[in-house]
Design an enzyme around this catalytic site. Structure first.
Site, PDB file in Angstrom:
ATOM      1  N   GLN A  75      43.827   9.829  -4.846  1.00  0.00           N
ATOM      2  CA  GLN A  75      44.940   9.779  -5.805  1.00  0.00           C
ATOM      3  C   GLN A  75      45.978  10.872  -5.527  1.00  0.00           C
ATOM      4  OE1 GLN A  75      46.030   7.708  -8.096  1.00  0.00           O
ATOM      5  NE2 GLN A  75      44.395   6.225  -7.799  1.00  0.00           N
ATOM      6  N   SER A  76      46.232  11.157  -4.260  1.00  0.00           N
ATOM      7  CA  SER A  76      47.164  12.225  -3.900  1.00  0.00           C
ATOM      8  C   SER A  76      48.605  11.900  -4.286  1.00  0.00           C
ATOM      9  CB  SER A  76      47.091  12.458  -2.385  1.00  0.00           C
ATOM     10  OG  SER A  76      48.180  13.248  -1.953  1.00  0.00           O
TER      11      SER A  76
END
Ligand SMILES: *Cc1c(COP(=O)(O)O)cnc(C)c1O
Length: 334
Positions: A75-76
């Site tokens: 989930q960068s």
């Protein structure tokens, strides 16, 4: 201090607003809280990586690259902003995603930032087992592309190297100019710290402008000592790139590591409370991984009496809201 000698591609809506948060200030009953809205940098839902990417993409284009390569957790936010930047300037984008957070829900690898990475057209490689050194893995991926005749430009995780940190040198100048315009005497700047480029750039920028505003980084991952050492090293490298002789003493690098909880990307009750507080007092959205844990730190420090009433705090909202759908299960209650 002239940063115009470094290649730069305009990607962000700047300056971002610096806004007083009256209802959050009242709820916490301590210092005056101003929010620096770096969640409003504009590119692909915004966030702090866009400032760094202006200099990183500028350098990539100057070198004739045709592909941006980077890495991050699933989930960068950094990966999502890199994918958006690549799309905007017409470069290909290849990203390595690390499964860094245990016990995630079934749709964690499809929703939130991952959905947006796909929309921006990035090629996604989810790694089954995380290598010890993700930046080295991204470099290796760059070599593979080069061997196939491509011209990759490899960006380290979080865009945190001296080039990327220049974005936060400029942010420090922006904050100083806004404080001067508003007549604000700033007692402290607080923000989340992960890959270190934000804090290092700010420290370098404040040192370069002789504006000794104390800075507090709230860690989202590493313990205090290694995080402070890493921030300090990048601050010195950034000052060196700028050719600034003013140093940055090690004791000016301050990190609070009490709000990480069980680990990177793993929710804490304090984070959930801080998210609700900001949403319900100011209509502001923070994220579970970074800005929400940083805000949880600010809330706790206010309650501990770490600040005097009437002190002025600037809290940098670094963005991250795009990951909220991936944390639906934690946030949906109530
Ligand atoms: C990356 C990130 C941070 C941390 O910034 P670093 O420069 O990596 O230390 C904080 N908040 C958000 C929302 C981020 O995506």
């Amino acid at each position: 201090m002239l940063l115009s000698r470094f290649p730069r591609t305009r990607l962000a809506h700047l300056p971002t607003p610096l806004e007083f948060a009256p209802r959050l200030t009242a709820a916490l009953g301590g210092p005056d809280i101003w929010i620096k809205r770096d969640d409003c940098t504009g590119l692909g839902t915004g966030g702090n990586k866009t400032r760094k990417l202006e200099f990183l993409v500028g350098e990539a284009l100057a070198q004739g690259a045709d592909t941006l390569v980077t890495q991050g957790a699933v989930q960068s936010n950094h990966v999502r902003q890199t994918a958006a930047a690549a799309a905007k300037v017409g470069l290909a984008c290849e990203v390595l995603l690390e499964r860094r957070v245990p016990g995630t829900p079934h749709d964690y690898e499809r929703t939130g930032n991952v959905l947006l990475d796909r929309l921006f057209g990035a090629t996604i490689h989810v790694l089954d087992s995380a290598p010890a050194d993700m930046n080295a893995e991204a470099e290796r991926h760059g070599e593979t592309l080069r061997a196939r005749g491509r011209k990759p430009y490899v960006i380290p995780g979080g865009g945190s190297n001296p080039t990327g940190a220049l974005g936060y040198v400029l942010c420090a100048f922006e904050i100083v100019a806004q404080a001067n315009d508003l007549g604000l005497v700033v007692d402290r700047i607080v923000h989340g710290t992960g890959s270190t480029g934000t804090q290092a750039g700010l420290l370098a920028g404040l040192a370069a402008t002789s504006a000794p505003i104390p800075l507090l980084g709230v860690s989202v991952r590493r313990p205090r000592a290694p995080q402070e050492d890493a921030v300090h090293a990048l601050t010195l490298a950034t000052l060196d790139k700028l050719g600034v002789t003013a140093g940055c003493a090690r004791e000016h690098v301050v990190v609070d590591d009490r709000f990480v909880g069980p680990g990177y990307g793993q929710p804490t009750p304090e984070m959930v409370e801080a998210l609700r507080l900001a949403a319900r007092t100011e209509g502001l959205l923070f994220d579970p991984v970074y800005s929400g844990k940083a805000l949880a730190g600010l809330v706790a420090l206010c309650r501990e009496g770490a600040f005097r009433k009437g002190e002025t705090i600037i809290f940098i909202h670094t963005g991250g809201q795009a990951s909220l759908p991936a944390y639906e299960a934690v946030l949906a209650a109530e």
